[in-house]
Design a protein around this motif. Sequence first.
Motif, PDB file in Angstrom:
ATOM      1  N   ASP A   1       0.821  -1.212   0.000  1.00 24.96           N
ATOM      2  CA  ASP A   1       0.000   0.000   0.000  1.00 24.96           C
ATOM      3  C   ASP A   1       0.859   1.268   0.000  1.00 24.96           C
ATOM      4  O   ASP A   1       0.414   2.312  -0.493  1.00 24.96           O
ATOM      5  CB  ASP A   1      -0.945  -0.014   1.200  1.00 24.96           C
TER       6      ASP A   1
ATOM      7  N   ARG B   1       1.445   1.884  -3.513  1.00 21.02           N
ATOM      8  CA  ARG B   1       0.242   2.399  -4.174  1.00 21.02           C
ATOM      9  C   ARG B   1       0.070   3.901  -3.936  1.00 21.02           C
ATOM     10  O   ARG B   1      -0.594   4.575  -4.729  1.00 21.02           O
ATOM     11  CB  ARG B   1      -0.989   1.629  -3.707  1.00 21.02           C
TER      12      ARG B   1
ATOM     13  N   ALA C   1      -0.629   6.480  -7.034  1.00 23.16           N
ATOM     14  CA  ALA C   1      -1.607   7.578  -7.034  1.00 23.16           C
ATOM     15  C   ALA C   1      -0.925   8.921  -7.234  1.00 23.16           C
ATOM     16  O   ALA C   1      -1.427   9.782  -7.971  1.00 23.16           O
ATOM     17  CB  ALA C   1      -2.394   7.570  -5.726  1.00 23.16           C
TER      18      ALA C   1
ATOM     19  N   ASP D   1      -0.034  10.167 -10.814  1.00 20.04           N
ATOM     20  CA  ASP D   1      -1.086  10.733 -11.656  1.00 20.04           C
ATOM     21  C   ASP D   1      -1.118  12.257 -11.613  1.00 20.04           C
ATOM     22  O   ASP D   1      -1.852  12.883 -12.394  1.00 20.04           O
ATOM     23  CB  ASP D   1      -2.448  10.179 -11.241  1.00 20.04           C
TER      24      ASP D   1
ATOM     25  N   VAL E   1      -9.268  15.154  -7.810  1.00 23.64           N
ATOM     26  CA  VAL E   1      -9.586  13.723  -7.746  1.00 23.64           C
ATOM     27  C   VAL E   1      -8.330  12.929  -7.415  1.00 23.64           C
ATOM     28  O   VAL E   1      -8.342  12.024  -6.577  1.00 23.64           O
ATOM     29  CB  VAL E   1     -10.197  13.252  -9.080  1.00 23.64           C
ATOM     30  N   VAL E   2      -7.219  13.280  -8.061  1.00 25.78           N
ATOM     31  CA  VAL E   2      -5.956  12.573  -7.816  1.00 25.78           C
ATOM     32  C   VAL E   2      -5.513  12.769  -6.372  1.00 25.78           C
ATOM     33  O   VAL E   2      -5.079  11.814  -5.707  1.00 25.78           O
ATOM     34  CB  VAL E   2      -4.874  13.056  -8.795  1.00 25.78           C
ATOM     35  N   LYS E   3      -5.596  13.997  -5.877  1.00 25.99           N
ATOM     36  CA  LYS E   3      -5.183  14.256  -4.492  1.00 25.99           C
ATOM     37  C   LYS E   3      -6.073  13.499  -3.505  1.00 25.99           C
ATOM     38  O   LYS E   3      -5.598  13.046  -2.452  1.00 25.99           O
ATOM     39  CB  LYS E   3      -5.214  15.759  -4.216  1.00 25.99           C
ATOM     40  N   ALA E   4      -7.339  13.347  -3.828  1.00 27.53           N
ATOM     41  CA  ALA E   4      -8.225  12.569  -2.963  1.00 27.53           C
ATOM     42  C   ALA E   4      -7.799  11.099  -2.953  1.00 27.53           C
ATOM     43  O   ALA E   4      -7.821  10.438  -1.904  1.00 27.53           O
ATOM     44  CB  ALA E   4      -9.671  12.701  -3.430  1.00 27.53           C
ATOM     45  N   ARG E   5      -7.375  10.598  -4.098  1.00 30.22           N
ATOM     46  CA  ARG E   5      -6.907   9.215  -4.159  1.00 30.22           C
ATOM     47  C   ARG E   5      -5.608   9.038  -3.372  1.00 30.22           C
ATOM     48  O   ARG E   5      -5.393   8.001  -2.726  1.00 30.22           O
ATOM     49  CB  ARG E   5      -6.698   8.801  -5.615  1.00 30.22           C
TER      50      ARG E   5
ATOM     51  N   GLN F   1      -6.557   8.798   0.197  1.00 34.45           N
ATOM     52  CA  GLN F   1      -7.092   7.469   0.488  1.00 34.45           C
ATOM     53  C   GLN F   1      -5.965   6.447   0.661  1.00 34.45           C
ATOM     54  O   GLN F   1      -5.996   5.610   1.573  1.00 34.45           O
ATOM     55  CB  GLN F   1      -8.019   7.029  -0.646  1.00 34.45           C
ATOM     56  N   ALA F   2      -4.970   6.517  -0.230  1.00 33.25           N
ATOM     57  CA  ALA F   2      -3.853   5.578  -0.148  1.00 33.25           C
ATOM     58  C   ALA F   2      -3.051   5.800   1.130  1.00 33.25           C
ATOM     59  O   ALA F   2      -2.615   4.837   1.777  1.00 33.25           O
ATOM     60  CB  ALA F   2      -2.950   5.734  -1.380  1.00 33.25           C
TER      61      ALA F   2
ATOM     62  N   GLN G   1      -4.889   4.266   3.986  1.00 32.70           N
ATOM     63  CA  GLN G   1      -4.791   2.811   3.971  1.00 32.70           C
ATOM     64  C   GLN G   1      -3.472   2.351   4.599  1.00 32.70           C
ATOM     65  O   GLN G   1      -3.437   1.355   5.332  1.00 32.70           O
ATOM     66  CB  GLN G   1      -4.893   2.297   2.533  1.00 32.70           C
TER      67      GLN G   1
END
Length: 466
Positions: free
Chosen positions: A301, A304, A308, A311, A354-358, A361-362, A365
């Motif tokens: 993770d 990951r 992210a 992007d 959107v990318v910063k939100a992902r 999230q990573a 995690q």
Amino acid sequence: MPKPIWTPLLALGLAACATAGPDYRPPEKSAATTAGAQGEFLSAQGEAFGNAELPDHWWQLYDDPKLDALIEQALAANTDLRVADANLTSAQAVLREAQAQRTISTAISGGVTLARPSGTGESLPGVVGYDLGLSAAYPLDLNGRIKRAIEASTADVETVMAARDYVRVSVAAATAKAYAQVCAANYSLGVNRRVVSLQRETLNATQRLFKGGRGTAFDVSRAQAAVDASEATLPAFEAQRQSALYLLATLLGRAPADYPRDVEACAVLPALHAPMPVGDGAALIRRRPDIRQAERGIAGDTARVGVATADLYPQVSIGGSLGLGGPIKSFATGSSFGLSLGPLLSWTFPNRPVVKARIAQADAQVQADLARFDGSVLEALRQTETALESYRRHSEQSAALDRARDSAGVSAGQAGKLFRFGRGDFLSLLDAQRSLAGAEASAAAARVQLVQDQIAIFLALGGGWS
């Protein structure tokens, strides 16, 4: 001369050449690095325990060829292990897919058209045209997106490997436990049959005395009741034996009817002939597959997060294409050829929120993975300490019950002699034999529990894989 439009974009892509996201490092401040987790186990006190590390094939400590053969068969044919192996094969295929993103990708296209351009005055059906193309692209991976994806997939493979190893640990322990249950049921059955035999001897003696006028019908009925009560316990042990044999068959990947006949008569409990090697907390943390599984989850993770983060920047590749196109009547003429070569860019710049939100999230995690890792370490230590303490206390209990059984045996023998010589009453004899029966059963159950405790320790220590 004006600059090509891709020049500033390529410059931005080159500016992001550093691998995106954080590099993974094993957690330095975690439950696994504390002194309490690394040291010796609190409950591993006494001569029954040793400081040596647990061997991979811990079941060989019992020096029982039948047990060794059963576990070898289970590790080769168990259905849960087959599922784990298939999961590992799938994860390895995903890794190869991620690695393949570094290679040149190609595409072939082609088509035929029938068209009548407007205003040409041409009659129907129109002009037959064609279009053939071959394109190729090689990703530069300037920001390390592919590299991070490969790191994540590699960690996923290692996570699945650890999960498979944990299944191996569980299968080995379950097989040893089922085998021990077969032996324990026969062992307990033998103990209780000896009690029944003793009580039946008393019943026969009582019947002879009654016929000789020295006893009463009440004495005979009480002696018969004691025999019947003890015999009533025997079917339960036979059921336990069959249940364990059916479980063994399932663990070996067989139908219940195909249970291993060669262990059906086992009546000797598996026994260790040396102190149990338990090592320390540091060895436990290194060995337990579920802890390694949790640690590899953090690594995957973390990678990951880099996937992210990549992007945020353009994805740059070198591409080229070769094509033929035009009316069919000019097929393969010089004017039908086309060629292009240059950098290709892909960028989701308008979607940066959107990318910063992902990315967030990573990151979250990874924080959850760190907490899960600490929980795995603490749970492993708890399970081990609990299993060790249970074994230590049950060992003390078993020794006390052995002494009680021996005392009850002496008492029953004395009561029998007194009764036969007319110096003791029959009720005292029955009470003494009833106490002996209870003591024998309790001592046998305690010995069985010790074997179960040993296997629980081996399971908690995480042995069973190489």
